[in-house]
Write a protein that holds these residues in place. Structure first.
Motif, mmCIF file in Angstrom:
data_model
loop_
_atom_site.group_PDB
_atom_site.id
_atom_site.type_symbol
_atom_site.label_atom_id
_atom_site.label_comp_id
_atom_site.label_asym_id
_atom_site.label_seq_id
_atom_site.Cartn_x
_atom_site.Cartn_y
_atom_site.Cartn_z
ATOM 1 N N ASN A 41 0.408 10.444 -8.742
ATOM 2 C CA ASN A 41 -0.799 9.956 -8.072
ATOM 3 C C ASN A 41 -0.453 9.329 -6.722
ATOM 4 O O ASN A 41 0.057 8.215 -6.649
ATOM 5 N N SER A 43 -2.820 8.775 -4.452
ATOM 6 C CA SER A 43 -4.108 8.365 -3.900
ATOM 7 C C SER A 43 -4.578 7.015 -4.447
ATOM 8 O O SER A 43 -5.735 6.651 -4.296
ATOM 9 N N SER A 332 -4.211 19.744 0.566
ATOM 10 C CA SER A 332 -4.412 18.941 -0.639
ATOM 11 C C SER A 332 -4.359 19.809 -1.899
ATOM 12 O O SER A 332 -3.737 19.442 -2.902
ATOM 13 N N ALA A 342 -3.244 14.180 -3.996
ATOM 14 C CA ALA A 342 -3.391 13.618 -2.650
ATOM 15 C C ALA A 342 -4.654 14.193 -2.026
ATOM 16 O O ALA A 342 -4.589 15.154 -1.255
ATOM 17 N N ARG A 358 -3.656 10.996 2.887
ATOM 18 C CA ARG A 358 -3.224 9.593 2.896
ATOM 19 C C ARG A 358 -2.319 9.405 1.683
ATOM 20 O O ARG A 358 -2.789 9.316 0.551
ATOM 21 N N SER A 360 -0.231 7.369 -0.644
ATOM 22 C CA SER A 360 -0.183 5.967 -1.033
ATOM 23 C C SER A 360 0.880 5.777 -2.109
ATOM 24 O O SER A 360 0.874 6.455 -3.133
#
Length: 381
Positions: A41, A43, A332, A342, A358, A360
């Motif tokens: 993950n 995001s 993506s 993502a 983005r 993260s």
């Protein structure tokens, strides 16, 4: 009306900006299960990896004492004892009174619309979060937007406009959520003092990650007491839910009287506030996790050729700007097929022509899990 909405949705889809909800079936640390597959993950805002570690078991006593729902707004009968405990702990850490809000969005709405009116002015960085923009609009104040991070432009605006208004607020994020950068905070403090302005700092993406105790960029830069008002959230690095404001006692009391998003909403359940307190305590002591996620950020930026040097490389938000909306969507989906979540970030979340991924990061990630990512991004760029 339905025909009109259908037409607008079709136009959104044609521009490559249609949004869909993906269902998370299960979460384990930095991994999520979607459509029966486990993906890393990229995001989440769970920077310290705390969101899956606070168990209902440790909060069960609070649930038995107060029940599931708060039942009323805080000014009625919703102000349970856990609020006092959490606000008291924030006071100990920040050295100033705190006020809890239901979410970061509600806090930003309440602070700006509560503190400002038609006689006032708000000077805001052009890339501040949507909740701050909505708070400015609701306030009725005149607001001026300065180019992102351009403190010379901010000072020029203050020089020309400050004298026309009663109160002047300078509003910025500390870590910007879509760009992963930050302003020169000591310089901002000097500017606000020169012009008699009130500095509002949204630390949503900095608390937990920066500062010796995880209190944010203001602690990291030694300006904790000079920033007039700090906004933070429990729903990101602290792994829980809710938000808080730290400021002078007069500000706290004024917001209780004027912040509509505080006054006219049901209080957070005691079990949620207890979870926020547990997350806060863990984050304060999570020095090793802070070092870990910042190290991961440095490594990923270096591997992607995005490193700039200094503290900026340690922000666990790594934007990969691709420009065109459909290209961001395609990238993506390719990452999704390769085991990475993502989602594409497109306008209006980011400016036109800057669609991006983005990335993260979280302290719960293993550096080895990220090794496949830079080659994948290079192959599809």
């Amino acid at each position: 009306m339905l025909e009109d909405l259908h037409r607008e949705l079709s136009e959104i889809g044609q521009r490559g900006r249609l949004r869909t909800l993906r269902t998370i079936e299960e979460r384990r640390g930095a991994w999520v299960k979607i459509e029966g597959r486990w993906l890393l993950n990229l995001s989440s805002n769970d920077y310290l990896g705390l969101s899956t570690e606070i168990s209902l078991g440790e909060l069960a006593e609070k649930l038995s004492l107060f029940g599931l729902g708060a039942g009323a707004a805080r000014l009625l009968s919703g102000n349970h004892a856990l609020y006092e405990a959490l606000e008291g702990r924030l006071y100990e850490l920040y050295g100033r009174p705190a006020l809890i809000f239901g979410s970061g969005y509600l806090a930003n709405l309440g602070v700006l619309s509560g503190l400002c009116g038609r006689r006032d002015a708000i000077f805001a960085d052009k890339l501040v979060h949507a909740s701050l923009i909505d708070g400015m609009r609701l306030s009725g104040a005149t607001f001026y937007r300065y180019p992102h991070g351009d403190l010379e432009a901010l000072e020029d605006l203050l020089r020309r406009k400050r004298g026309r208004h009663r109160r002047a607020l300078i509003v910025t994020e500390s870590v910007f959520s879509m760009d992963g950068d930050f302003p020169d905070l000591p310089a901002l403090v000097e500017i606000k003092e020169r012009y008699g302005a009130f500095l509002v700092l949204d630390e949503a993406h900095a608390v937990g990650v920066f500062g010796r105790r995880g209190l944010g960029l203001a602690e990291e830069t030694g300006t904790l007491q000079e920033v007039d008002l700090i906004l933070g959230t429990f729903g990101k690095a602290f792994g829980a839910y809710g938000a808080f404001v730290v400021s002078a006692e007069e500000v706290r009391r004024y917001l209780i009287h004027r912040a509509r998003s505080f006054i006219f909403t049901t209080a957070l359940p005691a079990v949620v506030v207890a979870g926020a307190l547990a997350g806060l305590e863990r984050a304060v002591e999570a020095g090793e996790r802070r070092r870990r996620v910042r190290k991961l950020a440095r490594r990923l930026r270096r591997a992607l050729g995005l490193d700039q040097g200094g503290l900026a490389d340690e922000v666990p938000i790594v934007p990969v700007v691709v420009g065109e909306d459909r290209r961001a969507l395609e990238l993506s989906e390719r990452l999704f097929a390769a085991g990475f979540l993502a989602p594409a970030i497109r306008p209006p979340t980011v400016p036109e022509g800057t669609a991006r991924l983005r990335l993260s990061l979280s302290a719960s990630m293993d550096g080895k899990d990220l090794e496949r990512l830079p080659p994948l991004l290079r192959e599809t760029s």
